[in-house]
Every structure is written in structure tokens, then in C-alpha cells.
Design a protein around this motif. Structure first.
Motif, PDB file in Angstrom:
ATOM      1  N   ALA A 120       0.859  -1.188   0.000  1.00  0.00           N
ATOM      2  CA  ALA A 120       0.000   0.000   0.000  1.00  0.00           C
ATOM      3  C   ALA A 120       0.891   1.232   0.000  1.00  0.00           C
ATOM      4  N   GLY A 121       0.792   2.017  -1.052  1.00  0.00           N
ATOM      5  CA  GLY A 121       1.541   3.258  -1.147  1.00  0.00           C
ATOM      6  C   GLY A 121       0.721   4.434  -0.653  1.00  0.00           C
ATOM      7  N   PHE A 122       1.365   5.564  -0.512  1.00  0.00           N
ATOM      8  CA  PHE A 122       0.645   6.773  -0.107  1.00  0.00           C
ATOM      9  C   PHE A 122      -0.479   7.088  -1.089  1.00  0.00           C
ATOM     10  N   SER A 123      -0.276   6.758  -2.359  1.00  0.00           N
ATOM     11  CA  SER A 123      -1.312   7.029  -3.367  1.00  0.00           C
ATOM     12  C   SER A 123      -2.558   6.175  -3.145  1.00  0.00           C
ATOM     13  N   ASP A 124      -2.436   5.089  -2.364  1.00  0.00           N
ATOM     14  CA  ASP A 124      -3.571   4.220  -2.048  1.00  0.00           C
ATOM     15  C   ASP A 124      -4.282   4.650  -0.764  1.00  0.00           C
ATOM     16  N   MET A 125      -3.705   5.615  -0.048  1.00  0.00           N
ATOM     17  CA  MET A 125      -4.200   5.999   1.269  1.00  0.00           C
ATOM     18  C   MET A 125      -4.883   7.366   1.228  1.00  0.00           C
ATOM     19  N   ASP A 126      -5.806   7.562   2.175  1.00  0.00           N
ATOM     20  CA  ASP A 126      -6.313   8.910   2.390  1.00  0.00           C
ATOM     21  C   ASP A 126      -5.577   9.513   3.588  1.00  0.00           C
ATOM     22  N   VAL A 127      -5.915  10.745   3.941  1.00  0.00           N
ATOM     23  CA  VAL A 127      -5.187  11.441   5.004  1.00  0.00           C
ATOM     24  C   VAL A 127      -5.288  10.685   6.324  1.00  0.00           C
ATOM     25  N   ALA A 128      -6.473  10.139   6.614  1.00  0.00           N
ATOM     26  CA  ALA A 128      -6.659   9.403   7.869  1.00  0.00           C
ATOM     27  C   ALA A 128      -5.737   8.179   7.926  1.00  0.00           C
ATOM     28  N   ASP A 129      -5.560   7.495   6.798  1.00  0.00           N
ATOM     29  CA  ASP A 129      -4.666   6.330   6.754  1.00  0.00           C
ATOM     30  C   ASP A 129      -3.225   6.738   7.053  1.00  0.00           C
ATOM     31  N   VAL A 130      -2.787   7.841   6.455  1.00  0.00           N
ATOM     32  CA  VAL A 130      -1.413   8.297   6.665  1.00  0.00           C
ATOM     33  C   VAL A 130      -1.208   8.719   8.116  1.00  0.00           C
ATOM     34  N   ILE A 131      -2.201   9.395   8.690  1.00  0.00           N
ATOM     35  CA  ILE A 131      -2.120   9.765  10.105  1.00  0.00           C
ATOM     36  C   ILE A 131      -1.987   8.517  10.966  1.00  0.00           C
ATOM     37  N   ASP A 132      -2.782   7.504  10.632  1.00  0.00           N
ATOM     38  CA  ASP A 132      -2.803   6.271  11.430  1.00  0.00           C
ATOM     39  C   ASP A 132      -1.458   5.545  11.398  1.00  0.00           C
ATOM     40  N   CYS A 133      -0.778   5.551  10.250  1.00  0.00           N
ATOM     41  CA  CYS A 133       0.467   4.776  10.162  1.00  0.00           C
ATOM     42  C   CYS A 133       1.718   5.617  10.408  1.00  0.00           C
ATOM     43  N   THR A 134       1.562   6.931  10.581  1.00  0.00           N
ATOM     44  CA  THR A 134       2.729   7.779  10.848  1.00  0.00           C
ATOM     45  C   THR A 134       2.664   8.502  12.182  1.00  0.00           C
ATOM     46  N   GLY A 135       1.440   8.722  12.699  1.00  0.00           N
ATOM     47  CA  GLY A 135       1.300   9.508  13.925  1.00  0.00           C
ATOM     48  C   GLY A 135       1.404  11.003  13.692  1.00  0.00           C
TER      49      GLY A 135
END
Length: 272
Positions: A120-135
């Protein structure tokens, strides 16, 4: 006076690991500014993330994003140094020097590989997903998603398939770089390439050799550290230091983060 330049990684180097503060480094940053010594930030972070930090620190020098894939050249700096802009991508306030494929090209190569590998790349994620996996905070996550020339991804397939995946990327002149949480798909360039590119511009402008310093703490900083006259290796959280048999004469900063960065810069300047 001998011309000098300082190149630095950010996380765990200029910025503290825990709170991302640079406060303890400010006296050394001010010294560099007062003595007209360029401070070039070199990071895996995006242009959007790094532009904010440069504004905070009043840095007007170029900076290097996404592990060397993009070099941002401020327009006033380009005019002062007489840089040929024919091969550069013009933006409203800067020029971009791409060191290989842009992100759109990378995504077009990754798309057919999704039928063979699970990631799963960043292009597959929304903002909430990126927040969840990065903090990260929401604004910081949005800036991290604004990428020019790399694609971070989480690997969900068997680890044994990573080598095969990397080989497919290599056939398209891409590489897979291991970061802290993510693998980064990018062109076959690195931080060392970017350092040499900028040193060539500085040296051509002044007509003399520039003595250079670089500070970093991880494997993706290694080629940058090898590209300069004086390397400063920052400690890891456990107190250990990255080592490499080909890295000669390096200094070891005495502390992690901004406090160690200041000490490392001061010691390296004395060495030069």
C-alpha cells in the motif's frame, strides 16, 4: 577565508527524535548564517514539509527532498549563482532539479505490480490512513502526501518476495530504499548525488574548492557523508553509531538530535 558548506539530515540529526525540536541547534545555525556558510537541509521529507522548516529557520539556501530525488533551488539563489535553468522545472518561487523519474512515472510502473505483490503506497491511502500509520498531525500528513518524485509504501507480501519486487523496479531504473517505517520507491539517485550537484554549483560560482561538512545518523545518509570533506555521525537512541568501513575520519557527535548537532558542527568547523 576558506569557503565552506554544511549539509544535514533532519530527523534524529538537526531535529530531536522525540519532539522534533531544533532549539538547541540555533546558536550554531546563527553562526553559520553570520559567517555566510550555506546550510543545506537534506532529507526524505517532501518539499512541502521542508519549505515550512526553511521559513522557520530563515534558510534561503537550496534544500534536498525525498532522499535526493528533488533539489529545490530558490529563484533569488539561482539568479545570484547564475545557474543554467534550461533543464530545471520552474515553479512560482523556485526551480526544481529532478534526479530521475517523477512520481507520476513511478506510479505508472507500480500499478501493474499490484497484481503480483501486496503493498500500500501513499497514493492508495487517504489522510486518515497516513495519520494512522505515521502519527503525524493532519496538516503534517497532508504535506507528507504531497510528493514529487518518490512513493513510500507499506509492504504486505512475504518478505522473501522483496528481492523480486526490487528486481522488477530495477528493470525500470528505479530502486527500493528502506526507511524507518516505509520502503521508498524512487529513481536510482541518492543524497550523495544531490550534495555533489550543489557543491559543483558553489565551486563554479566562487572559482575555488568548497570545504564541506555533512551530518547524519542512518544508512540512507551514508553516501552524503562520503561525498564531503568532514562527516559527522550522530548517535542512535541506544547510543550506538552507524559504521561503515569506507567512511574514514568521521567525527561522532556526543549527543542525539539538536544538542549533538550543534556540538558536531562546531567540532567539524574546527577540523576544517
Amino acid at each position: 577565508m576558506i569557503a565552506k558548506a554544511v549539509f544535514t539530515d533532519l530527523d534524529g540529526t538537526l531535529l530531536n527524535h522525540d519532539d522534533y525540536s531544533y532549539a538547541d541547534a540555533l546558536p550554531a545555525i546563527e553562526f553559520l548564517r553570520n559567517n555566510h556558510i550555506p546550510l543545506i537541509l537534506v532529507s526524505s521529507k517532501t518539499r512541502a514539509e521542508m519549505a515550512d522548516l526553511c521559513r522557520e529557520l530563515s534558510i534561503t539556501d537550496p534544500y534536498v527532498c525525498e532522499n535526493g530525488s528533488v533539489i529545490v533551488l530558490p529563484k533569488p539563489w539561482v539568479a545570484e549563482f547564475g545557474v543554467d535553468t534550461e533543464s530545471l522545472a520552474e515553479q512560482s518561487d523556485c526551480y526544481l532539479a529532478y534526479r530521475g523519474a517523477d512520481r507520476a512515472a513511478i506510479l505508472s510502473i507500480l500499478k501493474p505490480l499490484k497484481s503480483q505483490f501486496q503493498f500500500a503506497g501513499f497514493s492508495d491511502m487517504d489522510v486518515a490512513d497516513v495519520i494512522d500509520c505515521t502519527g503525524l498531525s493532519e496538516p503534517a500528513a497532508m504535506n507528507a502526501m504531497r510528493r514529487d518524485a518518490t512513493e513510500p509504501l507499506l509492504w504486505h507480501s512475504d518478505g522473501a518476495l522483496l528481492e523480486q519486487f526490487a528486481q522488477f523496479l530495477g528493470e525500470s531504473k528505479l530502486q527500493l530504499l528502506k526507511g524507518g517505517r516505509f520502503y521508498h520507491v524512487m529513481a536510482q539517485c541518492d543524497k550523495g548525488d544531490a550534495v555533489r550537484y550543489l557543491l559543483n554549483i558553489y565551486q563554479s560560482h566562487i572559482g575555488a574548492r568548497v570545504r564541506s561538512i555533512a551530518l547524519g545518523d542512518s544508512q540512507n545518509d551514508l553516501k552524503m557523508l562520503k561525498a564531503v570533506d568532514q562527516a559527522v555521525v550522530m548517535p542512535h537512541p541506544d547510543g550506538s553509531y552507524m559504521s561503515d568501513k569506507d567512511l574514514k575520519g568521521e567525527l561522532h557527535a556526543p549527543y542525539m538530535g539538536a544538542k549533538g548537532w550543534r556540538a558536531g558542527v562546531e567540532q567539524a568547523l574546527l577540523q576544517l
